[in-house]
Design an enzyme around this catalytic site. Structure first.
Site, PDB file in Angstrom:
ATOM      1  N   GLU A 125       0.877  -1.158   0.000  1.00 42.61           N
ATOM      2  CA  GLU A 125       0.000   0.000   0.000  1.00 42.61           C
ATOM      3  C   GLU A 125       0.923   1.218   0.000  1.00 42.61           C
ATOM      4  OE1 GLU A 125      -2.641   2.500   3.145  1.00 42.61           O
ATOM      5  OE2 GLU A 125      -2.928   0.319   3.212  1.00 42.61           O
ATOM      6  N   ARG A 159       1.191  10.154   0.956  1.00 42.70           N
ATOM      7  CA  ARG A 159       1.733  11.192   1.837  1.00 42.70           C
ATOM      8  C   ARG A 159       2.995  11.817   1.253  1.00 42.70           C
ATOM      9  NH1 ARG A 159       0.716   7.291   6.055  1.00 42.70           N
ATOM     10  NH2 ARG A 159       2.969   6.925   6.270  1.00 42.70           N
ATOM     11  N   THR A 198      -3.751   6.448   1.974  1.00 45.18           N
ATOM     12  CA  THR A 198      -3.905   7.855   2.374  1.00 45.18           C
ATOM     13  C   THR A 198      -4.449   8.688   1.215  1.00 45.18           C
ATOM     14  OG1 THR A 198      -1.875   7.465   3.662  1.00 45.18           O
ATOM     15  CG2 THR A 198      -2.840   9.647   3.796  1.00 45.18           C
ATOM     16  N   LYS A 224     -11.236  -0.568   5.886  1.00 42.47           N
ATOM     17  CA  LYS A 224     -10.039  -0.335   6.682  1.00 42.47           C
ATOM     18  C   LYS A 224     -10.485   0.039   8.092  1.00 42.47           C
ATOM     19  CE  LYS A 224      -5.889   2.565   6.953  1.00 42.47           C
ATOM     20  NZ  LYS A 224      -5.019   3.518   6.239  1.00 42.47           N
TER      21      LYS A 224
END
Length: 320
Positions: free
Chosen positions: A41, A45, A69, A129
């Site tokens: 993943e 960021r 993210t 998640k």
């Protein structure tokens, strides 16, 4: 379950990576795959995330690559265009979730409450998640919620480590976990690929938890099986337990009432998850006898034999 999410479940541990230099993406992906975790993943960021995803998808095709993210529809579009197979968000935004799904993408929104989970499931999300997992009550929290949301499946991230990974994966509604412990940023920056591979291998060993289950001995008849089991029980104070096709002497020796698989019998190796064991052993070239597969009511594998025999013994994977 969607085929991509099935792979997430089978791999079990999804490394979460924040990469600053896209040139490091491919060697990092190869280090993860060599360690038994062909998945990542890649978090948005960093500015290098999009290029990193594109490079991994192009150069390491065995890798299952997702984008993490992801906060906006624009980021989701860039991630999917780069080749991300699934999109993960830290929170639940219905508009971003709908945008990804309308484009045929797989969305795992971040959820922390039963209300968020219910809404995301009603939007069609197959896997959620749970983030940050430890801070929100961990496995015990999900067990309470799972009693009501019985079809919910979670990937848990946030505080998951080598020490508690099996606490999470031991709950059947948790399909996978995400973690950074096998690929921390300092290891990536200093390009310690061999160390990352070694940590991944240890993570896989911990997750699978292989141990000897029992030894099956092929006896010529029911009478021989009975006598063999009784002798072992008398000698060593073991419990005698008769079944339909075999008799157990304690938990370690199974005396077959008639010859079964293997010239001499079988060796049962117990695993925390037979499905994950089949996947990870399969990556090493191990083949299985599909006609021996036994599943439970949810379709998960409880037992299966390997094609290979060792010294006249068939090898049998069984669920702990």
């Amino acid at each position: 379950m969607n085929s991509t999410l099935q792979r997430v479940y089978e791999i079990g541990i999804i490394p979460v990576i924040a990469i600053e230099d896209a040139a490091q993406a491919v060697p990092l992906a190869r280090a993860l795959a060599d360690g038994g975790l062909p998945a990542a993943e890649v978090t948005f960021r960093t500015a290098a995330a999009e290029d990193a995803i594109r490079a991994i998808v192009r150069e390491v095709p065995e890798m299952l690559v997702g984008a993490g993210t992801v906060l906006t529809c624009e980021q989701a579009d860039r991630a999917m265009a780069a080749g991300a197979s699934f999109i993960v968000a830290p929170g639940y935004d219905p508009s971003v979730t709908r945008h990804v799904m309308d484009k045929g993408g797989i969305m795992m929104p971040g959820t922390a409450t039963a209300g968020e989970m219910q809404q995301a499931m009603n939007q069609g999300c197959e896997m959620l998640k749970f983030f940050p997992a430890e801070a929100n009550g961990g496995v015990s929290m999900l067990k309470n919620i799972g009693a009501a949301l019985k079809s919910a499946k979670w990937m848990c991230t946030g505080g998951v480590s080598a020490k508690n990974v099996n606490d999470y994966l031991g709950y059947d509604q948790i399909a996978a976990v995400g973690g950074t412990w096998m690929c921390k940023s300092d290891l990536i920056k200093t390009e310690k690929w061999d160390e990352i591979t070694a940590i991944c291998k240890e993570a896989v060993r911990t997750m699978l938890g292989f141990q000897l289950g029992h030894i099956g001995v092929n006896c010529a008849s029911e009478g021989e099986a009975e006598q063999t089991a009784k002798t072992l029980c008398a000698l060593f104070g073991l419990e005698y337990k008769a079944g339909n096709s075999s008799i157990f002497a304690g938990k370690a020796v199974e005396c077959m009432k008639k010859p079964g698989r293997g010239a001499n019998g079988h060796i049962a190796i117990a695993a925390n998850s037979v499905d994950r064991a089949v996947y990870h052993l399969g990556r090493r070239g191990v083949e299985f006898l599909e006609d021996s597969r036994v599943t439970d009511g949810r379709g998960r594998t409880k037992a299966i034999y390997l094609k290979q025999e060792l010294s006249g013994f068939a090898i049998h994977l069984v669920q702990k």
